[in-house]
Scaffold this motif. Structure first.
Motif, PDB file in Angstrom:
ATOM      1  N   ILE A  16      32.690  45.591  35.106  1.00  0.00           N
ATOM      2  CA  ILE A  16      32.729  44.325  35.814  1.00  0.00           C
ATOM      3  C   ILE A  16      31.442  43.602  35.485  1.00  0.00           C
ATOM      4  CG2 ILE A  16      31.771  45.310  37.950  1.00  0.00           C
ATOM      5  CD1 ILE A  16      33.668  43.283  39.457  1.00  0.00           C
ATOM      6  N   SER A  17      31.538  42.298  35.275  1.00  0.00           N
ATOM      7  CA  SER A  17      30.336  41.542  34.934  1.00  0.00           C
ATOM      8  C   SER A  17      30.335  40.206  35.656  1.00  0.00           C
ATOM      9  CB  SER A  17      30.239  41.330  33.425  1.00  0.00           C
ATOM     10  OG  SER A  17      31.269  40.495  32.968  1.00  0.00           O
ATOM     11  N   LEU A  18      29.144  39.651  35.727  1.00  0.00           N
ATOM     12  CA  LEU A  18      28.937  38.357  36.357  1.00  0.00           C
ATOM     13  C   LEU A  18      28.085  37.525  35.412  1.00  0.00           C
ATOM     14  CD1 LEU A  18      29.796  37.136  39.075  1.00  0.00           C
ATOM     15  CD2 LEU A  18      27.579  37.833  39.986  1.00  0.00           C
ATOM     16  N   GLU A  19      28.642  36.410  34.956  1.00  0.00           N
ATOM     17  CA  GLU A  19      27.934  35.540  34.031  1.00  0.00           C
ATOM     18  C   GLU A  19      27.403  34.324  34.774  1.00  0.00           C
ATOM     19  OE1 GLU A  19      28.543  33.321  29.732  1.00  0.00           O
ATOM     20  OE2 GLU A  19      30.083  34.662  30.493  1.00  0.00           O
ATOM     21  N   ARG A  20      26.116  34.035  34.540  1.00  0.00           N
ATOM     22  CA  ARG A  20      25.485  32.881  35.179  1.00  0.00           C
ATOM     23  C   ARG A  20      26.025  31.589  34.571  1.00  0.00           C
ATOM     24  NH1 ARG A  20      21.812  36.794  34.644  1.00  0.00           N
ATOM     25  NH2 ARG A  20      20.623  37.397  36.466  1.00  0.00           N
ATOM     26  N   MET A  21      26.323  30.643  35.451  1.00  0.00           N
ATOM     27  CA  MET A  21      26.722  29.307  35.043  1.00  0.00           C
ATOM     28  C   MET A  21      25.673  28.359  35.626  1.00  0.00           C
ATOM     29  SD  MET A  21      30.759  29.759  36.003  1.00  0.00           S
ATOM     30  CE  MET A  21      31.336  28.200  35.385  1.00  0.00           C
ATOM     31  N   ASP A  22      25.851  27.089  35.478  1.00  0.00           N
ATOM     32  CA  ASP A  22      24.909  26.143  36.080  1.00  0.00           C
ATOM     33  C   ASP A  22      25.271  25.869  37.542  1.00  0.00           C
ATOM     34  OD1 ASP A  22      27.182  24.649  35.712  1.00  0.00           O
ATOM     35  OD2 ASP A  22      26.209  23.010  34.651  1.00  0.00           O
ATOM     36  N   ARG A  23      24.405  25.171  38.259  1.00  0.00           N
ATOM     37  CA  ARG A  23      24.617  24.716  39.644  1.00  0.00           C
ATOM     38  C   ARG A  23      24.975  25.852  40.608  1.00  0.00           C
ATOM     39  NH1 ARG A  23      28.169  20.459  37.038  1.00  0.00           N
ATOM     40  NH2 ARG A  23      29.706  21.923  37.751  1.00  0.00           N
ATOM     41  N   ALA A  24      24.250  26.965  40.532  1.00  0.00           N
ATOM     42  CA  ALA A  24      24.434  28.106  41.448  1.00  0.00           C
ATOM     43  C   ALA A  24      25.870  28.632  41.438  1.00  0.00           C
ATOM     44  CB  ALA A  24      24.007  27.740  42.866  1.00  0.00           C
ATOM     45  N   GLN A  25      26.428  28.726  40.239  1.00  0.00           N
ATOM     46  CA  GLN A  25      27.779  29.240  40.064  1.00  0.00           C
ATOM     47  C   GLN A  25      27.750  30.402  39.085  1.00  0.00           C
ATOM     48  OE1 GLN A  25      30.609  25.444  40.411  1.00  0.00           O
ATOM     49  NE2 GLN A  25      29.218  25.301  38.697  1.00  0.00           N
ATOM     50  N   SER A  26      28.714  31.309  39.240  1.00  0.00           N
ATOM     51  CA  SER A  26      28.867  32.449  38.338  1.00  0.00           C
ATOM     52  C   SER A  26      30.348  32.659  38.060  1.00  0.00           C
ATOM     53  CB  SER A  26      28.282  33.724  38.968  1.00  0.00           C
ATOM     54  OG  SER A  26      26.888  33.620  39.116  1.00  0.00           O
ATOM     55  N   GLU A  27      30.624  33.407  36.995  1.00  0.00           N
ATOM     56  CA  GLU A  27      32.006  33.760  36.672  1.00  0.00           C
ATOM     57  C   GLU A  27      32.104  35.274  36.570  1.00  0.00           C
ATOM     58  OE1 GLU A  27      35.677  32.564  33.684  1.00  0.00           O
ATOM     59  OE2 GLU A  27      33.658  31.887  33.192  1.00  0.00           O
ATOM     60  N   VAL A  28      33.104  35.838  37.218  1.00  0.00           N
ATOM     61  CA  VAL A  28      33.305  37.285  37.216  1.00  0.00           C
ATOM     62  C   VAL A  28      34.361  37.653  36.172  1.00  0.00           C
ATOM     63  CG1 VAL A  28      35.041  37.278  39.083  1.00  0.00           C
ATOM     64  CG2 VAL A  28      33.670  39.324  38.675  1.00  0.00           C
ATOM     65  N   PHE A  29      34.108  38.762  35.485  1.00  0.00           N
ATOM     66  CA  PHE A  29      35.037  39.339  34.516  1.00  0.00           C
ATOM     67  C   PHE A  29      35.152  40.823  34.845  1.00  0.00           C
ATOM     68  CE2 PHE A  29      32.728  35.932  32.430  1.00  0.00           C
ATOM     69  CZ  PHE A  29      33.731  35.179  31.839  1.00  0.00           C
ATOM     70  N   TYR A  30      36.302  41.410  34.634  1.00  0.00           N
ATOM     71  CA  TYR A  30      36.464  42.836  34.913  1.00  0.00           C
ATOM     72  C   TYR A  30      37.643  43.381  34.131  1.00  0.00           C
ATOM     73  CZ  TYR A  30      39.930  40.856  38.049  1.00  0.00           C
ATOM     74  OH  TYR A  30      40.983  40.134  38.541  1.00  0.00           O
ATOM     75  N   TRP A  31      37.579  44.662  33.875  1.00  0.00           N
ATOM     76  CA  TRP A  31      38.736  45.388  33.339  1.00  0.00           C
ATOM     77  C   TRP A  31      38.647  46.837  33.794  1.00  0.00           C
ATOM     78  CZ3 TRP A  31      37.719  49.549  30.322  1.00  0.00           C
ATOM     79  CH2 TRP A  31      36.548  49.556  29.567  1.00  0.00           C
ATOM     80  N   ILE A  32      39.792  47.442  33.926  1.00  0.00           N
ATOM     81  CA  ILE A  32      39.939  48.831  34.367  1.00  0.00           C
ATOM     82  C   ILE A  32      40.778  49.562  33.316  1.00  0.00           C
ATOM     83  CG2 ILE A  32      41.025  50.315  36.126  1.00  0.00           C
ATOM     84  CD1 ILE A  32      38.717  49.007  37.356  1.00  0.00           C
ATOM     85  N   ALA A  33      40.441  50.820  33.061  1.00  0.00           N
ATOM     86  CA  ALA A  33      41.239  51.626  32.143  1.00  0.00           C
ATOM     87  C   ALA A  33      42.673  51.726  32.656  1.00  0.00           C
ATOM     88  CB  ALA A  33      40.623  53.021  32.014  1.00  0.00           C
ATOM     89  N   PRO A  34      43.662  51.669  31.768  1.00  0.00           N
ATOM     90  CA  PRO A  34      45.068  51.692  32.201  1.00  0.00           C
ATOM     91  C   PRO A  34      45.430  52.847  33.130  1.00  0.00           C
ATOM     92  CG  PRO A  34      44.943  51.062  29.908  1.00  0.00           C
ATOM     93  CD  PRO A  34      43.547  51.463  30.322  1.00  0.00           C
ATOM     94  N   ALA A  35      44.814  54.002  32.975  1.00  0.00           N
ATOM     95  CA  ALA A  35      45.121  55.137  33.858  1.00  0.00           C
ATOM     96  C   ALA A  35      44.798  54.838  35.318  1.00  0.00           C
ATOM     97  CB  ALA A  35      44.352  56.377  33.403  1.00  0.00           C
ATOM     98  N   PHE A  36      43.971  53.810  35.559  1.00  0.00           N
ATOM     99  CA  PHE A  36      43.554  53.483  36.928  1.00  0.00           C
ATOM    100  C   PHE A  36      44.087  52.140  37.403  1.00  0.00           C
ATOM    101  CE2 PHE A  36      40.415  56.256  34.941  1.00  0.00           C
ATOM    102  CZ  PHE A  36      40.533  57.352  35.777  1.00  0.00           C
TER     103      PHE A  36
END
Length: 163
Positions: free
Chosen positions: A71-91
């Motif tokens: 899971i990750s959080l990327e900084r954007m401008d104006r006090a905003q972030s974008e979340v990304f995530y992935w889980i292994a298929p077994a889970f």
């Protein structure tokens, strides 16, 4: 549990990330996964000037592997972030992704006022993760998927944090 990436995570993460189903669910992950890709990501994640913070979703507290996904959080401008995530298929469909997103939102390490996320429209499970975590649907868009080599329709979500 979310924790920083370690060099020792590279093998397990690479094994999961090499799965076409995982790569096709992301924007940036290539398929097939070139050698050294995961090691380079782990190195970038430890740099002080990074714009994206990356954590391992660690399942060892539940008797699972030390790495279930990222899971990750990327900084954007104006006090905003974008979340990304992935889980292994077994889970998939176990609640680990929802728990990881909730944990990240609760910690809000970027002190973001708003967090965004987008999922490919052919991945309703990831959309459920976001709505289960309180994200609101914002609209349709498109994003390029490296693994697919194509632009793919997406759903975009947003969450106003309690900053």
């Amino acid at each position: 549990m979310l924790r920083p990436c370690r060099k020792s995570d590279a093998g397990l993460i690479a094994m999961y990330a090499a799965d076409d189903r995982v790569a096709r669910g992301t924007r940036a992950m290539p398929h097939p996964l070139p050698p050294g890709t995961v090691e380079a990501m782990i190195e970038r994640a430890s740099q002080p000037d990074r714009t994206e913070d990356v954590w391992v979703i660690d399942g060892s507290a539940h008797g699972h592997a030390e790495a279930l996904g990222l899971i990750s959080l990327e900084r954007m401008d104006r006090a905003q972030s974008e979340v990304f995530y992935w889980i292994a298929p077994a889970f998939w469909n176990t609640g680990f992704a929802t728990e990881a997103v909730r944990t990240l939102i609760s910690a809000n390490p970027h002190h973001a006022d708003r967090i965004f996320a987008e999922v490919f429209q052919d991945n309703p499970g990831s959309a459920r993760v976001l709505t289960n975590c309180g994200f609101d649907y914002l609209g349709d868009a498109e994003a390029f998927s490296v693994a697919r080599g194509a632009t793919v329709p997406t759903w975009t979500y947003t969450l106003k944090t309690d900053q």
